[in-house]
Design a protein around this motif. Structure first.
Motif, short mmCIF file in Angstrom:
data_model
loop_
_atom_site.label_atom_id
_atom_site.label_comp_id
_atom_site.label_asym_id
_atom_site.label_seq_id
_atom_site.Cartn_x
_atom_site.Cartn_y
_atom_site.Cartn_z
N VAL A 129 0.84 -1.19 0.00
CA VAL A 129 0.00 0.00 0.00
C VAL A 129 0.88 1.25 0.00
O VAL A 129 2.01 1.22 0.52
CB VAL A 129 -0.97 -0.04 1.21
CG1 VAL A 129 -0.25 0.17 2.51
CG2 VAL A 129 -2.10 0.93 1.03
N LYS A 130 0.39 2.33 -0.60
CA LYS A 130 1.13 3.60 -0.68
C LYS A 130 0.25 4.72 -0.13
O LYS A 130 -0.98 4.66 -0.23
CB LYS A 130 1.44 3.94 -2.13
CG LYS A 130 2.29 2.97 -2.87
CD LYS A 130 2.45 3.46 -4.32
CE LYS A 130 3.20 2.48 -5.16
NZ LYS A 130 3.30 2.96 -6.56
N LEU A 137 -7.71 -4.10 0.47
CA LEU A 137 -6.63 -3.78 1.40
C LEU A 137 -6.55 -4.92 2.40
O LEU A 137 -7.57 -5.37 2.92
CB LEU A 137 -6.99 -2.48 2.11
CG LEU A 137 -5.98 -1.82 3.02
CD1 LEU A 137 -4.78 -1.34 2.21
CD2 LEU A 137 -6.63 -0.63 3.72
N ALA A 156 -8.62 6.44 -2.66
CA ALA A 156 -9.39 5.25 -3.03
C ALA A 156 -9.80 4.46 -1.80
O ALA A 156 -10.91 3.91 -1.73
CB ALA A 156 -8.58 4.37 -3.98
N ILE A 157 -8.93 4.39 -0.81
CA ILE A 157 -9.25 3.65 0.42
C ILE A 157 -10.35 4.37 1.20
O ILE A 157 -11.28 3.74 1.69
CB ILE A 157 -7.99 3.43 1.27
CG1 ILE A 157 -7.04 2.48 0.52
CG2 ILE A 157 -8.34 2.88 2.64
CD1 ILE A 157 -5.67 2.38 1.12
N ARG A 168 -6.71 0.49 -10.08
CA ARG A 168 -7.43 1.21 -9.02
C ARG A 168 -7.52 0.34 -7.78
O ARG A 168 -7.98 -0.81 -7.85
CB ARG A 168 -8.82 1.58 -9.50
CG ARG A 168 -9.62 2.31 -8.47
CD ARG A 168 -10.77 3.08 -9.10
NE ARG A 168 -11.65 3.65 -8.10
CZ ARG A 168 -11.36 4.68 -7.33
NH1 ARG A 168 -10.21 5.26 -7.41
NH2 ARG A 168 -12.26 5.14 -6.47
N PRO A 169 -7.11 0.86 -6.61
CA PRO A 169 -7.20 0.06 -5.37
C PRO A 169 -8.66 -0.32 -5.04
O PRO A 169 -9.53 0.54 -5.00
CB PRO A 169 -6.64 1.00 -4.30
CG PRO A 169 -5.76 1.95 -5.04
CD PRO A 169 -6.45 2.15 -6.36
N GLU A 225 -9.80 11.13 3.49
CA GLU A 225 -8.55 10.90 2.76
C GLU A 225 -7.36 11.31 3.62
O GLU A 225 -6.34 10.62 3.64
CB GLU A 225 -8.56 11.70 1.47
CG GLU A 225 -7.33 11.51 0.63
CD GLU A 225 -7.38 12.28 -0.68
OE1 GLU A 225 -6.29 12.45 -1.27
OE2 GLU A 225 -8.47 12.70 -1.11
N LEU A 228 -5.27 -4.07 -6.73
CA LEU A 228 -5.70 -3.11 -7.74
C LEU A 228 -6.34 -3.84 -8.91
O LEU A 228 -5.77 -4.80 -9.44
CB LEU A 228 -4.50 -2.30 -8.26
CG LEU A 228 -3.84 -1.39 -7.24
CD1 LEU A 228 -2.83 -2.13 -6.41
CD2 LEU A 228 -3.20 -0.22 -7.93
N ALA A 271 -2.17 -3.69 -1.11
CA ALA A 271 -3.32 -3.17 -1.84
C ALA A 271 -3.56 -4.08 -3.03
O ALA A 271 -2.61 -4.54 -3.67
CB ALA A 271 -3.07 -1.74 -2.32
N ASP A 288 -2.64 5.94 -2.14
CA ASP A 288 -3.87 5.15 -2.20
C ASP A 288 -4.96 5.70 -1.28
O ASP A 288 -6.08 5.18 -1.26
CB ASP A 288 -3.59 3.70 -1.81
CG ASP A 288 -2.65 3.00 -2.75
OD1 ASP A 288 -2.61 3.36 -3.94
OD2 ASP A 288 -1.93 2.08 -2.29
#
Length: 177
Positions: free
Chosen positions: A8-9, A70, A15-16, A66-67, A37, A62, A60, A12
């Motif tokens: 995970v970054k 998780l 999207a999370i 797109r994530p 966010e 994708l 993550a 992300d």
């Protein structure tokens, strides 16, 4: 559709946060509603890079870049005598459920735990009525270890959760040359 997995970054976070805005997603976790966010960016920044010597892993999933999922292994606590134990958490966006995302995340995390991270035991809790998640965990070797009565508040009701655990299926041995 193309499914890829990676660490995970912080990027992300948006999207999370969107994924966790869905009551059907956050409702089956211990996350609270109205996450943002910014909150997720702070959490993710704290995980990257992992602390020196940490075997924590957060992945993550994708779909087409797109994530949508998780999953992570997190230390069960600071006690020296429990360093071999990790807690598992996983979520998949509602739109991506039933497409193999959870299976791919679990497979990758368990490979990491079993072959690289010196993890003997993985434990988790799951709401008693989350049948899809329970089936996923059972398929990956988790066993029922107990029921925690009225353990977590969900939508104004104290709900039971199941405690599940998995021991390393082939505990490492010393190679003899």
């Amino acid at each position: 559709m193309s499914l890829t997995l990676r660490r995970v970054k912080p990027a992300d976070a948006a999207a999370i946060a969107e994924q966790f805005a869905d009551p059907e997603v956050f409702g089956n976790t211990l996350q609270l509603p109205y996450g943002s966010e910014e909150i997720w960016a702070q959490r993710l920044a704290g995980m990257n890079p992992p602390a020196a010597g940490s075997n924590e892993m957060v992945l993550a999933a994708l779909l087409d870049g797109r994530p949508v999922g998780l999953a992570g292994l997190h230390p069960a606590g600071p006690q020296v005598r429990r360093r071999h134990v990790m807690g598992l958490g996983i979520t998949v966006a509602k739109a991506a459920q039933g497409q193999g995302v959870g299976h791919a995340l679990m497979t990758a995390l368990l490979d990491y735990a079993d072959n690289w991270a010196q993890i003997l035991r993985i434990e988790l809790t799951v709401f008693h009525d989350n049948a899809r998640a329970i089936r996923l965990y059972e398929r990956h070797g988790f066993e029922h270890e107990g029921r925690l009565r009225a353990d977590a508040l969900r939508n104004g009701v104290y709900e039971d959760v199941l405690m599940m655990g998995r021991l390393h299926p082939r505990q490492p041995v010393v190679a003899r040359g």
